[in-house]
Design an enzyme around this catalytic site. Structure first.
Site, PDB file in Angstrom:
ATOM      1  N   ALA A  12      32.769  41.141  34.684  1.00 40.85           N
ATOM      2  CA  ALA A  12      32.688  40.903  36.210  1.00 40.85           C
ATOM      3  C   ALA A  12      33.892  40.433  37.431  1.00 40.85           C
ATOM      4  O   ALA A  12      33.149  40.075  38.665  1.00 40.85           O
ATOM      5  CB  ALA A  12      31.756  39.686  35.768  1.00 40.85           C
ATOM      6  N   PHE A  14      37.178  42.428  40.028  1.00 42.61           N
ATOM      7  CA  PHE A  14      37.545  43.193  40.388  1.00 42.61           C
ATOM      8  C   PHE A  14      37.531  44.362  40.204  1.00 42.61           C
ATOM      9  O   PHE A  14      36.873  45.513  40.268  1.00 42.61           O
ATOM     10  CB  PHE A  14      38.976  42.813  41.760  1.00 42.61           C
ATOM     11  N   ILE A  15      38.446  44.635  38.302  1.00 43.36           N
ATOM     12  CA  ILE A  15      38.926  45.213  38.613  1.00 43.36           C
ATOM     13  C   ILE A  15      38.203  45.915  37.061  1.00 43.36           C
ATOM     14  O   ILE A  15      37.225  47.196  37.303  1.00 43.36           O
ATOM     15  CB  ILE A  15      40.713  45.645  38.102  1.00 43.36           C
ATOM     16  N   ASP A  60      34.016  33.075  26.429  1.00 46.94           N
ATOM     17  CA  ASP A  60      35.152  32.549  26.697  1.00 46.94           C
ATOM     18  C   ASP A  60      36.072  33.592  26.067  1.00 46.94           C
ATOM     19  O   ASP A  60      35.753  33.492  23.841  1.00 46.94           O
ATOM     20  CB  ASP A  60      36.146  31.621  26.431  1.00 46.94           C
ATOM     21  N   ALA A  82      42.381  37.692  32.564  1.00 45.91           N
ATOM     22  CA  ALA A  82      43.178  37.312  32.536  1.00 45.91           C
ATOM     23  C   ALA A  82      43.051  36.200  34.272  1.00 45.91           C
ATOM     24  O   ALA A  82      42.116  36.153  34.539  1.00 45.91           O
ATOM     25  CB  ALA A  82      44.394  38.475  33.283  1.00 45.91           C
ATOM     26  N   TYR A 185      53.274  34.464  35.327  1.00 50.27           N
ATOM     27  CA  TYR A 185      52.520  35.604  34.990  1.00 50.27           C
ATOM     28  C   TYR A 185      52.559  36.967  34.754  1.00 50.27           C
ATOM     29  O   TYR A 185      52.396  37.681  33.769  1.00 50.27           O
ATOM     30  CB  TYR A 185      51.772  35.418  36.582  1.00 50.27           C
ATOM     31  N   LYS A 189      51.561  38.716  31.348  1.00 50.27           N
ATOM     32  CA  LYS A 189      51.304  40.530  31.375  1.00 50.27           C
ATOM     33  C   LYS A 189      52.389  41.080  29.753  1.00 50.27           C
ATOM     34  O   LYS A 189      51.502  42.208  29.605  1.00 50.27           O
ATOM     35  CB  LYS A 189      51.467  40.989  32.337  1.00 50.27           C
TER      36      LYS A 189
HETATM   37  N1  LIG Z   1      44.236  43.380  41.373  1.00 48.37           N
HETATM   38  C1  LIG Z   1      45.411  44.041  41.003  1.00 48.37           C
HETATM   39  O1  LIG Z   1      46.068  44.403  42.151  1.00 48.37           O
HETATM   40  C2  LIG Z   1      45.835  43.735  39.695  1.00 48.37           C
HETATM   41  C3  LIG Z   1      46.920  44.617  39.712  1.00 48.37           C
HETATM   42  C4  LIG Z   1      47.399  44.843  37.992  1.00 48.37           C
HETATM   43  C5  LIG Z   1      47.200  43.916  36.955  1.00 48.37           C
HETATM   44  N2  LIG Z   1      46.185  43.767  36.707  1.00 48.37           N
HETATM   45  C6  LIG Z   1      45.194  43.310  35.894  1.00 48.37           C
HETATM   46  O2  LIG Z   1      43.932  43.480  35.991  1.00 48.37           O
HETATM   47  C7  LIG Z   1      43.321  43.061  35.339  1.00 48.37           C
HETATM   48  C8  LIG Z   1      42.022  42.171  36.584  1.00 48.37           C
HETATM   49  O3  LIG Z   1      42.172  41.413  37.301  1.00 48.37           O
HETATM   50  P1  LIG Z   1      41.124  41.426  38.460  1.00 48.37           P
HETATM   51  O4  LIG Z   1      42.021  41.692  39.813  1.00 48.37           O
HETATM   52  O5  LIG Z   1      39.964  42.000  38.683  1.00 48.37           O
HETATM   53  O6  LIG Z   1      41.490  40.152  38.626  1.00 48.37           O
HETATM   54  P2  LIG Z   1      39.606  39.324  38.937  1.00 48.37           P
HETATM   55  O7  LIG Z   1      40.262  37.526  38.137  1.00 48.37           O
HETATM   56  O8  LIG Z   1      39.048  39.450  39.568  1.00 48.37           O
HETATM   57  O9  LIG Z   1      39.000  39.632  37.458  1.00 48.37           O
HETATM   58  C9  LIG Z   1      39.283  39.039  36.048  1.00 48.37           C
HETATM   59  C10 LIG Z   1      38.315  38.487  35.500  1.00 48.37           C
HETATM   60  O10 LIG Z   1      38.248  38.113  34.303  1.00 48.37           O
HETATM   61  C11 LIG Z   1      37.771  37.308  33.570  1.00 48.37           C
HETATM   62  N3  LIG Z   1      38.476  35.988  32.740  1.00 48.37           N
HETATM   63  C12 LIG Z   1      39.550  34.686  33.086  1.00 48.37           C
HETATM   64  N4  LIG Z   1      39.796  34.308  32.304  1.00 48.37           N
HETATM   65  C13 LIG Z   1      38.680  35.216  31.091  1.00 48.37           C
HETATM   66  C14 LIG Z   1      38.522  34.034  29.954  1.00 48.37           C
HETATM   67  N5  LIG Z   1      39.585  33.369  29.228  1.00 48.37           N
HETATM   68  N6  LIG Z   1      37.703  34.788  29.064  1.00 48.37           N
HETATM   69  C15 LIG Z   1      36.393  35.480  29.855  1.00 48.37           C
HETATM   70  N7  LIG Z   1      36.869  36.325  31.216  1.00 48.37           N
HETATM   71  C16 LIG Z   1      37.665  35.337  31.539  1.00 48.37           C
HETATM   72  C17 LIG Z   1      37.226  36.192  34.999  1.00 48.37           C
HETATM   73  O11 LIG Z   1      36.108  35.450  35.175  1.00 48.37           O
HETATM   74  C18 LIG Z   1      37.152  37.679  35.945  1.00 48.37           C
HETATM   75  O12 LIG Z   1      35.456  38.102  36.341  1.00 48.37           O
HETATM   76  C19 LIG Z   1      43.852  41.703  35.232  1.00 48.37           C
HETATM   77  O13 LIG Z   1      44.360  41.453  33.853  1.00 48.37           O
HETATM   78  C20 LIG Z   1      45.046  41.507  35.516  1.00 48.37           C
HETATM   79  O14 LIG Z   1      46.081  41.192  35.672  1.00 48.37           O
HETATM   80  C21 LIG Z   1      45.244  43.255  38.480  1.00 48.37           C
END
Ligand SMILES: NC(=O)c1ccc[n+]([C@@H]2O[C@H](COP(=O)([O-])OP(=O)(O)OC[C@H]3O[C@@H](n4cnc5c(N)ncnc54)[C@H](O)[C@@H]3O)[C@@H](O)[C@H]2O)c1
Length: 356
Positions: A12, A14-15, A60, A82, A185, A189
């Site tokens: 749910a 962003f990515i 979770d 995450a 963080y 990772k």
């Molecule tokens: N946004 C970036 O530029 C970027 C860059 C490098 C890596 N990442 C990695 O990409 C992934 C997605 O990041 P994003 O930017 O979409 O973040 P985001 O916060 O939009 O999405 C993370 C989702 O994980 C869910 N979540 C968090 N903890 C949880 C748990 N314990 N159980 C179940 N769901 C849980 C949150 O509710 C959220 O919907 C992450 O692993 C992040 O580390 C993101």
């Protein structure tokens, strides 16, 4: 592959939501596991937030019983859940460790129980710390010394060669660069990558760790301590303020569109079907285009007709100066390349909806 079931943790987010759309469009059945973290989502995610036909489990990733139920019948997992961003201070450390490390440990343990052998992991460029550098005098690859406060205060922002003191030139970072996680963080990772590698070795599974660079695009979170610089600049412009650019604005980044990242995730899933058992492999996931922070701010100002960026010379000692990726490995082995030109993506991003 048709009808194979993919579990997307964090689907749910962003990515994750872009991964869900891309995998679903590519013929996967998709089940989302997302806790709807309250500091991420204004309200818990509902079925209506997902494409018709995608299943949602609000739960979770740290909970073994939830995982056992969610993984039943699954072929592969895309692990996006995450706690993201750099956090506020060290008080965030336990939450990073529990969400990212314990969450991934529970996930791989549950995958072993359920005999699910394919994993795509959302990793990050933060595992590298600083990017790669060369010494201008002889072209040798050099690990830079930490930047000196006096240099920064005097506007000398590029890191130096620890041996000669020479200012270094940035190069692209490859997957075999030395890893240097510099925040809680980043450490979590990297630990996720190691946990996934242990799982692959012990179970004969396959994991592709995608080291995302600076991901941007519609649905990016706005204005939080965790938000990316692109969203911070956009918010300033929406309030009629000039984006404030640190240092001299020449910091180099690799901006990659969220739809390209999602396509990389689908390509990596296909790779996990054929890679040798026990393999874990990292892939940089960047656009291959160098964008400076000032170029980013200028592109957003122009697209929104706002004031030009203000280059402040301000600095934070721990900031990374330059980090841009070579994504050649992903091109050669996953058959993936970013398709959205950064200039076009930023014009769209300037007016795209952001997550509140
Ligand atoms: N946004 C970036 O530029 C970027 C860059 C490098 C890596 N990442 C990695 O990409 C992934 C997605 O990041 P994003 O930017 O979409 O973040 P985001 O916060 O939009 O999405 C993370 C989702 O994980 C869910 N979540 C968090 N903890 C949880 C748990 N314990 N159980 C179940 N769901 C849980 C949150 O509710 C959220 O919907 C992450 O692993 C992040 O580390 C993101």
């Amino acid at each position: 592959m048709p009808d194979d079931l993919l579990v997307v943790t964090g689907g749910a987010g962003f990515i994750g939501s872009a991964v869900v759309r891309a995998a679903f469009a590519g013929g996967w059945r998709v089940r989302v596991l997302d806790s709807g973290r309250p500091d991420v989502h204004g309200r818990p995610p509902t079925q209506a937030d997902l494409p018709d036909g995608v299943e949602l489990v609000v739960g979770d990733v740290r909970d073994a019983r939830t995982l056992d139920a969610v993984l039943a019948g699954a072929t592969a997992v895309s692990h996006q859940a995450a706690k993201v961003g750099l956090g506020v201070d060290l008080q965030d450390a336990p939450d990073y460790a529990e969400t990212n490390v314990t969450g991934t440990a529970q996930l791989v343990a549950a995958m072993a129980r359920a005999d699910v052998g394919r994993l795509v992991l959302a990793s990050s460029m933060v595992v590298y710390g600083e990017g790669a550098y060369r010494r201008p005098s002889d072209g040798a690859a050099v690990r830079p010394a930490p930047r000196d406060e006096a240099d920064l205060a005097a506007g000398r922002f590029d890191p130096r060669d620890p041996a000669t003191g020479e200012e270094l030139e940035p190069d692209v970072v490859t997957e075999d660069a030395r890893l240097d996680p510099r925040s809680t963080y980043a450490l979590t990772k990297l630990t996720q990558e190691h946990l996934a590698a242990v799982w692959a070795r012990e179970t004969g599974g396959r994991v592709a760790a995608l080291r995302y660079h600076n991901v941007y695009g519609p649905g990016m979170p706005r204005d939080t301590p965790y938000a990316g610089v692109a969203a911070i600049f956009r918010s300033a412009l929406e309030h009629g303020r000039a984006p404030r650019v640190f240092e001299d604005g020449a910091q180099r980044r690799d901006l990659v569109h969220v739809d390209d990242v999602a396509r990389a995730g689908v390509a990596a899933l296909a790779w996990t079907a054929h890679a040798p058992a026990g393999t874990s492999r990292a892939f940089n996931t960047g656009s291959g285009t160098v964008t400076t922070v000032l170029e980013l701010a200028t592109a957003l100002s122009e697209a929104l007709g706002g004031p030009p960026p203000e280059v402040t010379g301000a600095f934070r000692a721990g900031d990374v100066r330059h980090v841009t990726a070579s994504s050649q490995r992903a091109a050669a082995e996953l058959g993936w390349r970013a398709a959205v030109p950064v200039s076009e993506g930023l014009r769209e991003f300037a007016v795209a909806p952001l997550r509140a």
